[in-house]
Design a protein around this motif. Sequence first.
Motif, mmCIF file in Angstrom:
data_model
loop_
_atom_site.group_PDB
_atom_site.id
_atom_site.type_symbol
_atom_site.label_atom_id
_atom_site.label_comp_id
_atom_site.label_asym_id
_atom_site.label_seq_id
_atom_site.Cartn_x
_atom_site.Cartn_y
_atom_site.Cartn_z
ATOM 1 N N ASN A 20 51.208 43.192 38.828
ATOM 2 C CA ASN A 20 50.213 43.749 39.742
ATOM 3 C C ASN A 20 49.722 42.706 40.728
ATOM 4 O OD1 ASN A 20 48.896 46.203 40.448
ATOM 5 N ND2 ASN A 20 46.975 45.420 39.627
ATOM 6 N N HIS A 21 49.452 41.510 40.254
ATOM 7 C CA HIS A 21 49.028 40.444 41.157
ATOM 8 C C HIS A 21 50.159 40.047 42.112
ATOM 9 C CE1 HIS A 21 45.215 39.990 39.090
ATOM 10 N NE2 HIS A 21 44.883 39.025 39.942
ATOM 11 N N ALA A 22 51.382 40.064 41.619
ATOM 12 C CA ALA A 22 52.514 39.709 42.485
ATOM 13 C C ALA A 22 52.629 40.685 43.652
ATOM 14 C CB ALA A 22 53.804 39.702 41.672
ATOM 15 N N ILE A 23 52.552 41.971 43.359
ATOM 16 C CA ILE A 23 52.640 42.974 44.431
ATOM 17 C C ILE A 23 51.471 42.830 45.389
ATOM 18 C CG2 ILE A 23 52.587 45.446 44.953
ATOM 19 C CD1 ILE A 23 54.033 45.918 42.285
ATOM 20 N N GLU A 24 50.274 42.606 44.853
ATOM 21 C CA GLU A 24 49.105 42.474 45.718
ATOM 22 C C GLU A 24 49.235 41.280 46.656
ATOM 23 O OE1 GLU A 24 45.711 41.452 47.664
ATOM 24 O OE2 GLU A 24 46.546 40.112 46.132
ATOM 25 N N HIS A 25 49.793 40.188 46.179
ATOM 26 C CA HIS A 25 49.961 39.019 47.046
ATOM 27 C C HIS A 25 50.847 39.363 48.245
ATOM 28 C CE1 HIS A 25 48.576 35.256 44.710
ATOM 29 N NE2 HIS A 25 47.864 36.302 44.346
ATOM 30 N N VAL A 26 51.855 40.167 48.017
ATOM 31 C CA VAL A 26 52.702 40.598 49.136
ATOM 32 C C VAL A 26 51.888 41.444 50.107
ATOM 33 C CG1 VAL A 26 54.729 41.930 49.818
ATOM 34 C CG2 VAL A 26 54.796 40.542 47.733
ATOM 35 N N LEU A 27 51.141 42.384 49.583
ATOM 36 C CA LEU A 27 50.420 43.341 50.427
ATOM 37 C C LEU A 27 49.353 42.665 51.278
ATOM 38 C CD1 LEU A 27 49.982 46.260 47.862
ATOM 39 C CD2 LEU A 27 51.637 46.120 49.736
ATOM 40 N N SER A 28 48.516 41.839 50.669
ATOM 41 C CA SER A 28 47.445 41.219 51.456
ATOM 42 C C SER A 28 47.944 40.020 52.260
ATOM 43 C CB SER A 28 46.265 40.814 50.561
ATOM 44 O OG SER A 28 46.664 39.933 49.551
ATOM 45 N N GLY A 29 49.142 39.526 51.943
ATOM 46 C CA GLY A 29 49.765 38.547 52.830
ATOM 47 C C GLY A 29 50.209 39.208 54.125
ATOM 48 N N LEU A 30 50.771 40.409 53.995
ATOM 49 C CA LEU A 30 51.194 41.155 55.172
ATOM 50 C C LEU A 30 50.010 41.700 55.957
ATOM 51 C CD1 LEU A 30 54.184 43.129 53.609
ATOM 52 C CD2 LEU A 30 54.338 41.267 55.275
ATOM 53 N N GLU A 31 48.943 42.082 55.250
ATOM 54 C CA GLU A 31 47.747 42.616 55.899
ATOM 55 C C GLU A 31 46.511 41.943 55.302
ATOM 56 O OE1 GLU A 31 45.215 43.365 57.844
ATOM 57 O OE2 GLU A 31 46.748 44.697 58.694
ATOM 58 N N PRO A 32 46.065 40.830 55.901
ATOM 59 C CA PRO A 32 44.947 40.066 55.342
ATOM 60 C C PRO A 32 43.625 40.834 55.293
ATOM 61 C CG PRO A 32 46.211 38.724 56.885
ATOM 62 C CD PRO A 32 46.714 40.139 57.031
ATOM 63 N N LYS A 33 43.536 41.945 56.004
ATOM 64 C CA LYS A 33 42.300 42.738 55.948
ATOM 65 C C LYS A 33 42.174 43.498 54.629
ATOM 66 C CE LYS A 33 41.865 43.386 60.962
ATOM 67 N NZ LYS A 33 41.839 44.381 62.063
ATOM 68 N N LEU A 34 43.253 43.571 53.870
ATOM 69 C CA LEU A 34 43.209 44.224 52.564
ATOM 70 C C LEU A 34 42.542 43.288 51.564
ATOM 71 C CD1 LEU A 34 44.086 46.469 50.534
ATOM 72 C CD2 LEU A 34 46.246 45.206 50.279
ATOM 73 N N PRO A 35 41.364 43.631 51.049
ATOM 74 C CA PRO A 35 40.723 42.760 50.047
ATOM 75 C C PRO A 35 41.588 42.659 48.792
ATOM 76 C CG PRO A 35 39.152 44.343 50.947
ATOM 77 C CD PRO A 35 40.512 44.783 51.414
ATOM 78 N N HIS A 36 41.610 41.473 48.221
ATOM 79 C CA HIS A 36 42.480 41.207 47.074
ATOM 80 C C HIS A 36 42.303 42.234 45.957
ATOM 81 C CE1 HIS A 36 44.399 39.182 43.722
ATOM 82 N NE2 HIS A 36 43.240 39.052 43.105
ATOM 83 N N ALA A 37 41.066 42.416 45.503
ATOM 84 C CA ALA A 37 40.836 43.304 44.362
ATOM 85 C C ALA A 37 41.054 44.767 44.725
ATOM 86 C CB ALA A 37 39.427 43.108 43.822
ATOM 87 N N CYS A 38 40.863 45.115 45.979
ATOM 88 C CA CYS A 38 41.170 46.472 46.419
ATOM 89 C C CYS A 38 42.660 46.727 46.259
ATOM 90 C CB CYS A 38 40.740 46.674 47.865
ATOM 91 S SG CYS A 38 41.159 48.296 48.562
ATOM 92 N N GLY A 39 43.471 45.761 46.649
ATOM 93 C CA GLY A 39 44.914 45.892 46.488
ATOM 94 C C GLY A 39 45.307 46.053 45.026
ATOM 95 N N LEU A 40 44.664 45.310 44.153
ATOM 96 C CA LEU A 40 44.951 45.436 42.716
ATOM 97 C C LEU A 40 44.617 46.831 42.203
ATOM 98 C CD1 LEU A 40 43.453 42.080 41.347
ATOM 99 C CD2 LEU A 40 45.869 42.593 41.749
ATOM 100 N N ALA A 41 43.493 47.359 42.654
ATOM 101 C CA ALA A 41 43.065 48.682 42.191
ATOM 102 C C ALA A 41 43.942 49.795 42.748
ATOM 103 C CB ALA A 41 41.608 48.912 42.585
ATOM 104 N N LEU A 42 44.518 49.589 43.912
ATOM 105 C CA LEU A 42 45.397 50.598 44.507
ATOM 106 C C LEU A 42 46.686 50.751 43.708
ATOM 107 C CD1 LEU A 42 44.933 49.746 48.293
ATOM 108 C CD2 LEU A 42 44.218 51.852 47.155
ATOM 109 N N THR A 43 47.282 49.651 43.330
ATOM 110 C CA THR A 43 48.556 49.695 42.605
ATOM 111 C C THR A 43 48.372 49.670 41.088
ATOM 112 O OG1 THR A 43 48.727 47.282 42.796
ATOM 113 C CG2 THR A 43 49.850 48.600 44.489
ATOM 114 N N GLY A 44 47.158 49.364 40.643
ATOM 115 C CA GLY A 44 46.917 49.142 39.233
ATOM 116 C C GLY A 44 47.228 50.295 38.293
#
Length: 387
Positions: free
Chosen positions: A265-289
């Motif tokens: 989950n953290h690995a996928i989130e790192h990709v997502l918020s790297g591509l879109e820095p406006k995505l808050p880290h924990a929000c990304g985790l909760a989306l894919t979690g």
Amino acid sequence: MNNLQKKDFTLRYASTSLYFGVNAIDKVKDSIKHYSRALIAMGKTSGRVSGAFSDVEKVLKDIGISYIVYDKVTPNPWASQAEELAQIVWSEGVDLIIAIGGGSPIDVAKVASVIALSGGRVKDYVTGTRKPIRALPLLAINLTHGTGTEVDRYAVVTLDDSREKHGLSIKYPEISIDDPRYTITLDKKQTIYTSLDAFYHSYEAITSTVSNPFIETMAKESISIIASDLQKLVNDLRNLDLRTNMMYAAMLAGIAIDMGSTHINHAIEHVLSGLEPKLPHACGLALTGPRMVYYVHKAVPELSAKALRFLDPEIKPLSTYAEKAQEAVREFQRSIGFEERLSDYGFTDKDLDKIIEYLFKRLKYMYSNTPFEVTMDIVKDIVKYAL
């Protein structure tokens, strides 16, 4: 847990001395009085709004330490910020870095403290061509109940040119402060985000391939607190008792991932918020979690059930309960008001190939402790679920 707010304590973990409790900043004077010049690293607003910056100023003035301020750290911070901070540290003759914030300022300060004395650039440490040999002392003032970075050795930064978000095993703070007063000013959204960050730290730690009984103990306690108190806190944001409990849960989760590991989950989130820095880290985790939980429960139902029974005691340690496990997490997030989608941040099906490329070619190390074989089909399914 009801009386935790009355039990301030000091914890020595790894090379960090953590002071937990209200007005904990007063306990660090003797530890830092021999320094002469400090650099305070933080973002534009949270350090000041929380009251932490004024508390730090008072301590430094009381013991006669001069200081300068670097307040340019942004969420999902860039490597260039750490390098700029290191240059200022070097040119200004700083002998102590004080980071005030959540994960971003503390992580940037960790990396800068290493670069200032060990040299090189962030990319050198990402690629392993340079190792952290020496570092300036770091005092971390934590403003959230999510990050865990005040007690772990990790730092996360994004490379400016490639937009790759990397986690580095870089250094522990020498001194850390967990004062729940500083979290009172977190708004509802940030309260939800940071708390879910701690939840996924604990869930991934307990289900990783390097989990152990001690990690299980910390992760279960952390999740039990979050499950019990987060919904109450969302409806009572200025409740210091609940903030204290949540900060304790997040601290436990931070140690759990430091001793163990996060995974897919953290690995996928790192990709997502790297591509879109406006995505808050924990929000990304909760989306894919929630969908991640489905695959984890199928793979290690016994460990998953130990964590999720606090959300739904009917979840059994059987692979056939994977769907129920997913729904338990999704319903918990809905119950606290989390309803966002990945599409809210501009992602579409067209981004799937790019996400897959980043994950499998550049961030393999981040999911090496996942309890199942990570395939492209599974990752695509997890991301599509979040869209």
